[in-house]
Every structure is written in C-alpha cells, then in structure tokens.
Design a protein around this motif. Structure first.
Motif, PDB file in Angstrom:
ATOM      1  N   LEU A 132      -1.034  -8.848   2.578  1.00 26.94           N
ATOM      2  CA  LEU A 132      -1.334  -9.730   1.452  1.00 26.94           C
ATOM      3  C   LEU A 132      -2.751  -9.489   0.942  1.00 26.94           C
ATOM      4  CD1 LEU A 132       0.318 -13.071   2.644  1.00 26.94           C
ATOM      5  CD2 LEU A 132       1.115 -11.538   0.836  1.00 26.94           C
ATOM      6  N   GLY A 133      -3.686  -9.199   1.872  1.00 25.96           N
ATOM      7  CA  GLY A 133      -5.061  -8.908   1.455  1.00 25.96           C
ATOM      8  C   GLY A 133      -5.175  -7.580   0.723  1.00 25.96           C
ATOM      9  N   GLY A 134      -4.285  -6.636   1.034  1.00 25.21           N
ATOM     10  CA  GLY A 134      -4.351  -5.314   0.409  1.00 25.21           C
ATOM     11  C   GLY A 134      -3.224  -5.053  -0.566  1.00 25.21           C
ATOM     12  N   LEU A 135      -2.745  -6.113  -1.223  1.00 27.38           N
ATOM     13  CA  LEU A 135      -1.574  -5.981  -2.092  1.00 27.38           C
ATOM     14  C   LEU A 135      -1.821  -5.038  -3.268  1.00 27.38           C
ATOM     15  CD1 LEU A 135       1.279  -7.088  -2.043  1.00 27.38           C
ATOM     16  CD2 LEU A 135       0.553  -8.897  -3.602  1.00 27.38           C
ATOM     17  N   THR A 136      -3.017  -5.069  -3.829  1.00 32.78           N
ATOM     18  CA  THR A 136      -3.288  -4.181  -4.959  1.00 32.78           C
ATOM     19  C   THR A 136      -3.265  -2.717  -4.525  1.00 32.78           C
ATOM     20  OG1 THR A 136      -5.669  -4.507  -4.568  1.00 32.78           O
ATOM     21  CG2 THR A 136      -4.628  -5.884  -6.248  1.00 32.78           C
ATOM     22  N   THR A 137      -3.764  -2.437  -3.322  1.00 27.68           N
ATOM     23  CA  THR A 137      -3.735  -1.068  -2.804  1.00 27.68           C
ATOM     24  C   THR A 137      -2.293  -0.621  -2.561  1.00 27.68           C
ATOM     25  OG1 THR A 137      -5.867  -1.420  -1.721  1.00 27.68           O
ATOM     26  CG2 THR A 137      -4.556   0.444  -0.966  1.00 27.68           C
ATOM     27  N   ILE A 138      -1.489  -1.533  -2.016  1.00 29.16           N
ATOM     28  CA  ILE A 138      -0.067  -1.219  -1.780  1.00 29.16           C
ATOM     29  C   ILE A 138       0.617  -0.849  -3.093  1.00 29.16           C
ATOM     30  CG2 ILE A 138       2.147  -2.198  -1.070  1.00 29.16           C
ATOM     31  CD1 ILE A 138       0.606  -3.884   0.983  1.00 29.16           C
ATOM     32  N   LYS A 139       0.361  -1.638  -4.118  1.00 30.41           N
ATOM     33  CA  LYS A 139       0.984  -1.370  -5.411  1.00 30.41           C
ATOM     34  C   LYS A 139       0.459  -0.071  -6.031  1.00 30.41           C
ATOM     35  CE  LYS A 139       2.168  -6.104  -6.791  1.00 30.41           C
ATOM     36  NZ  LYS A 139       3.598  -5.766  -7.036  1.00 30.41           N
ATOM     37  N   ALA A 140      -0.851   0.141  -5.882  1.00 25.94           N
ATOM     38  CA  ALA A 140      -1.455   1.325  -6.477  1.00 25.94           C
ATOM     39  C   ALA A 140      -0.867   2.610  -5.897  1.00 25.94           C
ATOM     40  CB  ALA A 140      -2.973   1.308  -6.283  1.00 25.94           C
TER      41      ALA A 140
END
Length: 601
Positions: free
Chosen positions: A223-231
């Motif tokens: 959840l803390g790294g959601l933007t990285t996961i999406k990227a």
C-alpha cells in the motif's frame, strides 16, 4: 548470580499478572462475581430436585422436614421464592461480572497498545530500519486484539468451568461416592487431553501469529508503494505475492484449527460415558431404595451441568493459545531496549547552535566504519555545507548530529556539550530538521506547519510560511491553510511539500537548522525559492546543509567535502574550486564544464 529472564521468556499469564498489578483488585472482584454467578447457575438444578422431592414425598420432603413447611403447595411456593432469588442474584452477578471482565479486557488492551506504541517510538531509527512496519502493526493491532478477546470471554469461561466442577463435585461427594467416581471419571481424560492439546497447539499458534505478521507486513509495504507497483505494471505479481502470504496464513490456521477441533469430539465421548453411568447407576440406587427420586433427578441434571460446559473448552483453549502466542509477541516488543539512552543535561541558555565533531567514527551494526575519524567545526551563526559523492558518509553524519545513532568513537558536541549527555527534548528541541523525503501527516496544512510547535498563533504560522515562500501556493489552495492534505501529503507537489517542511522547521525557531538534500528532488523554481528562504532564515542561526546540488551551498561560510568517510577538503566555494580537488571536479561535472566519463556511441 543469573539475571531473571525477560517477561517474554516467562509464562505469558504470569507476565500479565506482574505487569498489570495495579488491576489485581479488579481481577479479584471479577473472580468473586463470577464465582457467585456460577453458584447461582448451579442452584436451580438443586431446587428442581427439591421440587420433585416435594411432589413425590409430600410433607416428608427435604423442604417440609427441614424448614417445617406444611403442605405441598406451600413447599413449592417456598422453592419458587428461593428460585426467584437465585435467578435475581444470578442475573445481577452476571451483569457485574460482565462489566468487570469486559472493562478489564478493554483497559488492558488499551494500556498494552499505548505502551507498545510508546516503546516503538523510543526505539532507535536503526531498529525501525531493520524491522518490518507491517509486523509492528500486527503486534499493535491484531495481537493486542487477540488478548482482549481472551480476557473478555476465555478467562471467564475457564473460571466458570472450574467452579462448576468444584460445586457439582461437592454435591456428588455428600451423596454417593460411587456416583461421584463415575460422574468425574471423564474429567481426568478431559484435563489430560487439554494439556496434550495445549502443548500441541502452542507452536501451531505461534506459527499463525508469525504468518499474520507477514501478511500485515506485505500489505503495509504494497500500500505504501502503490505508485511504484502501478508504474512498473506489477499489479499481478504483487497480487500473487499477497495471495502467497495469505495462503501461508490460511494453511497455518488450518493446521491449528484441525488440532483444536479434534478436541471437542473427545470431550463429547467423555461426557457420554459420565452421563450414561450416572443415569444407570443412579436409577439402580433409586430402585433399591438407596437414593431418593428428587436427589436422583438433581444428580442427573448436575452431571450434564458438570460435563456439558467442558465442550466449550476446545474453543476456549483455542482462544487461550492464540492469546498466549500474541502475549509473547507483545512482551517481546516491550522487552526491546533502545541503544541510545536519554541524557540528563540541558543546553545552557541561550542556545547558540555551535556544532563540533571530534574524531568521530561510526558504522552500522557490525559493519565497517562509514565515518573514519571525522573532525568538523560549525561556529554558531554560520552556515556550513557537507558535500561528497554517494556513499561518502553525509547522511551518516547527520544521523549523529540528530542522535539517531551514536558514534563508535569520538564526540558530537552542541554548544560544547556532548549530545549523548543531553535530554532528547533539549537536543532535538534546538534543531530544525528538513529531510529529503518529506513526511506530511493526514490533516490540514496548518496542522502540518505547526507540528513542531502546536501552540503557535495563526500569525506565526503564516510568517513561517512566508519565510519559506510557501504562503502563495497555500493561499491558492481550495481552503487555504485549512486544506486537508492526503496521507503523506500526496495531494501536494514535491516542491510544495518541501517548502511546507522548511516552514515547519522555521516555525520552531531552532538554534541549529539541519537540511538533508532538501533541494535534490525539486524543480529549479523551488530550488531558487528555498535558496532565497535559506538566505533569510540562516542569517541569525547556525545551519548545516547536506547537499547534492552544489549551487545551493556555494554561499556557505565553509564547505566540508567528505570522501570515503573522511574530510578530504574544506573551505569556501571559491577556495575549493581554485584548489582543483574533489570539490572542483564535482562542480565541473554539475556545471557542464567537464564530462564524467567517455561518451557512448
């Protein structure tokens, strides 16, 4: 003489009893109410037997001969009155016991959560860096809740069952030793089975709690790294990771449940044997005139009263093992001790902010030295910068200044006082810190600006924002200073967050302002704004700036160049450029007057 083991290595219940000794009177009161409730719960069966005795024997019944009440109906009225009194006392004691046990469970849950959180806050930054946040959250939330559930339900059930065995056993004992033996014959089987299952369940539920921590850790990280996961379009991969750890938790639970569930059928078979024995032998005694019908009915009912509650023992044992596994994890966290100890001295007033490092050596855990004999002096009122290539030790130096870690050798002095001798409040209260990774709390812009000084007036908050050149964009927000920023301030741009962080530090009016790569991730406009702000706010205070962009520190009174953990050079910008050393090479690369390496075709 050996030292006592830590609480987490002892009996979890014993640790709780010692740790919460201030609640012992409440525990005793809860036990007393539960004991009265159990006695009143058993009494109706005895009164029912007395009623049967009245119907069968008339004036020769126990009530008629002992209490001297004539007439069957009058005797039944007496029994009905006693029964009403018993039910009132049973209901009242149940109400009070529920209040006491549930209140105790909630209070212990609250105390342990707050105490565990307080312990987590006291622990060193290094401890947090090597410990999964999700696992800590699992202890603070899930483990504490497991203990609350046991204290709310399980403890009372165990006590109720124990008193039932004692009271029913007393009735049987004064009636017939043969019936007592047969009725209680299943009890040792159940007790021995409980001990066996408890030992078997203990490692199983320890594994359950461990896998629960893994689930929490994975979810918190993702959840803390959601933007990285999406990227990186890693949604499916991370879903598979969550599925894997969740399945581990499911399997661990399934193993524990399979063992705990097998306990109930065992108890049912033991109950069947005890109940059948009482039914047959007691009936035989009645036929032979050795036992009154009323007493026989009492014993039959009490056999069920004795043995049937033991069917809940499996579920209670399940609660107990989960709670004890959680309690061990809670106390293991409470046993953690910070390496840094709060000092006792305060900085002499007025705090000037002079900083000095003398022969400082520092490294992480058992690794090699990162700083190797650093000597550095920042006179009060001056702005000094620390620069160097990646891995030179710049951030490690700041850790020592803020006392996030302590040096292996040497001293860090603030106004001539070793920072290890200072209280946390005195040391960090004199420092304003702006990190590269700005953290904003979920709340209003004003809340975040005034975080280090909540009592600040609106005028003081606005003045700090103006000094950090943040007032303009804050005023343009939908609700100005009352605008709510998202978690970690993600609704704001990186430059806006950086300027709010600078304003937050300025509002605290620190003697020493520490900036860690504050302009490394901002645009040129924000960098220029921060430079203008620093020129104003550092005019009357000491500043230590760690920078990657050398343009932001060219006006510093002195620049310290770190290389491989040592001070390789120091001087003003012009002096260092003229010297043609490491700093001059870095400056040439950043200004484009030199290339870092051969071009690739």
């Amino acid at each position: 003489m050996t030292s006592a083991p830590p609480p987490s290595a002892r009996s979890p219940l014993g640790a709780l009893w010692r740790h919460h000794r201030r609640y012992r009177r409440r525990v005793v009161a809860a036990i007393a109410c539960t004991s009265v409730n159990t006695a009143m719960d058993v009494a109706p069966e005895i009164l029912l037997g007395a009623a049967v005795d009245v119907v069968v024997r008339g004036d020769d019944s126990f009530v008629g001969s002992t209490l001297g009440v004539d007439g069957r109906f009058a005797q039944l009225v007496v029994i009905a009155a006693l029964n009403a009194l018993v039910w009132i006392l049973e209901s009242l004691s149940d109400y009070v016991a529920s209040l006491l046990w549930r209140g105790l469970a909630q209070t212990v849950e609250h105390d342990l959560r707050v105490e565990a959180y307080s312990t987590v806050q006291r622990l060193d930054v290094a401890w947090h860096e090597r410990t999964s946040t999700g696992k800590v959250l699992s202890v603070l939330s899930d483990d504490v809740n497991q203990l609350e559930r046991f204290l709310d339900v399980g403890a009372r059930t165990i006590l109720h069952t124990a008193w039932t065995v004692v009271l029913v056993g007393a009735v049987f004992a004064v009636t017939s030793w043969q019936l007592t033996l047969l009725a209680f014959l299943p009890v040792p089987v159940i007790v021995l089975g409980s001990i066996r299952f408890q030992r078997r369940l203990e490692p199983l539920y320890a594994a359950v709690r461990e896998t629960a921590g893994e689930v929490s850790a994975t979810l918190a990280t993702n959840l803390g790294g959601l933007t990285t996961i999406k990227a990186f379009t890693a949604e499916e991969r991370e879903t598979a990771r969550v599925e894997r750890v969740s399945d581990d938790y499911r399997v661990a639970n399934r193993r524990a449940i399979a063992s705990s569930s097998a306990f109930v059928p065992l108890i049912r078979m033991a109950i069947l044997a005890g109940f059948t024995s009482t039914l047959l032998l007691g009936g035989w005694f009645v036929f032979e005139g050795r036992l009154e019908v009323g007493l026989y009915s009492v014993l039959v009912f009490l056999t069920q009263r004795l043995l049937w509650p033991l069917t809940d023992l499996g579920q209670t044992l399940d609660l107990y093992q989960r709670a004890m596994a959680s309690t061990r994890r809670i106390f293991a966290l409470l046993d953690e001790e910070p390496h840094g100890v709060d000092g006792t001295r305060r900085l002499p007033a007025p705090v000037r902010g002079g900083l000095e490092l003398r022969g400082v050596r520092f490294g992480y855990d058992d690794g090699p030295d990162v700083l190797r004999g650093v000597d550095l002096v920042v006179p009060a009122g001056e702005t000094h910068a620390v620069v160097g290539s990646t891995g030179a030790g710049k951030s490690s130096l700041l850790r020592l200044v803020l006392r996030f870690s302590d040096p292996r050798a040497g001293q860090v002095l603030l106004d001539g006082v070793d920072v290890r001798d200072l209280t946390w409040e005195s040391l960090r209260g004199a420092i304003g810190y702006v990190s590269q990774d700005v953290f904003l709390f979920h709340g209003t812009v004003r809340d975040n600006l005034a975080y280090g000084r909540p009592e600040a007036s609106d005028a003081e908050v606005e003045q700090a924002a103006r000094l950090a050149e943040a007032h303009g964009f804050i005023s343009a927000l939908p609700e100005g200073y009352a605008t709510v920023v998202g978690e970690r301030g993600l609704t704001l741009s990186g430059g806006q967050r950086q300027r709010i962080a600078l304003a937050r530090a300025i509002l605290r009016d620190p003697a020493l302002l520490v900036l860690d790569e504050a302009t490394s991730a901002v645009d040129n406009e924000t960098e220029a704004a921060i430079q203008r702000s620093l020129a104003v706010v550092t005019a009357s205070r000491t500043a230590l700036v760690v920078a990657h962009r050398l343009s932001t520190v060219r006006d510093a009174h002195r620049i310290w160049v770190l290389s491989e953990g040592r001070v390789a050079e120091s001087g003003t910008h012009d002096e260092l450029v003229a010297a043609g050393g490491i700093y001059a090479q870095l400056w040439a690369v950043q200004t484009g007057s030199a290339v870092a390496g051969p071009a690739h075709r």
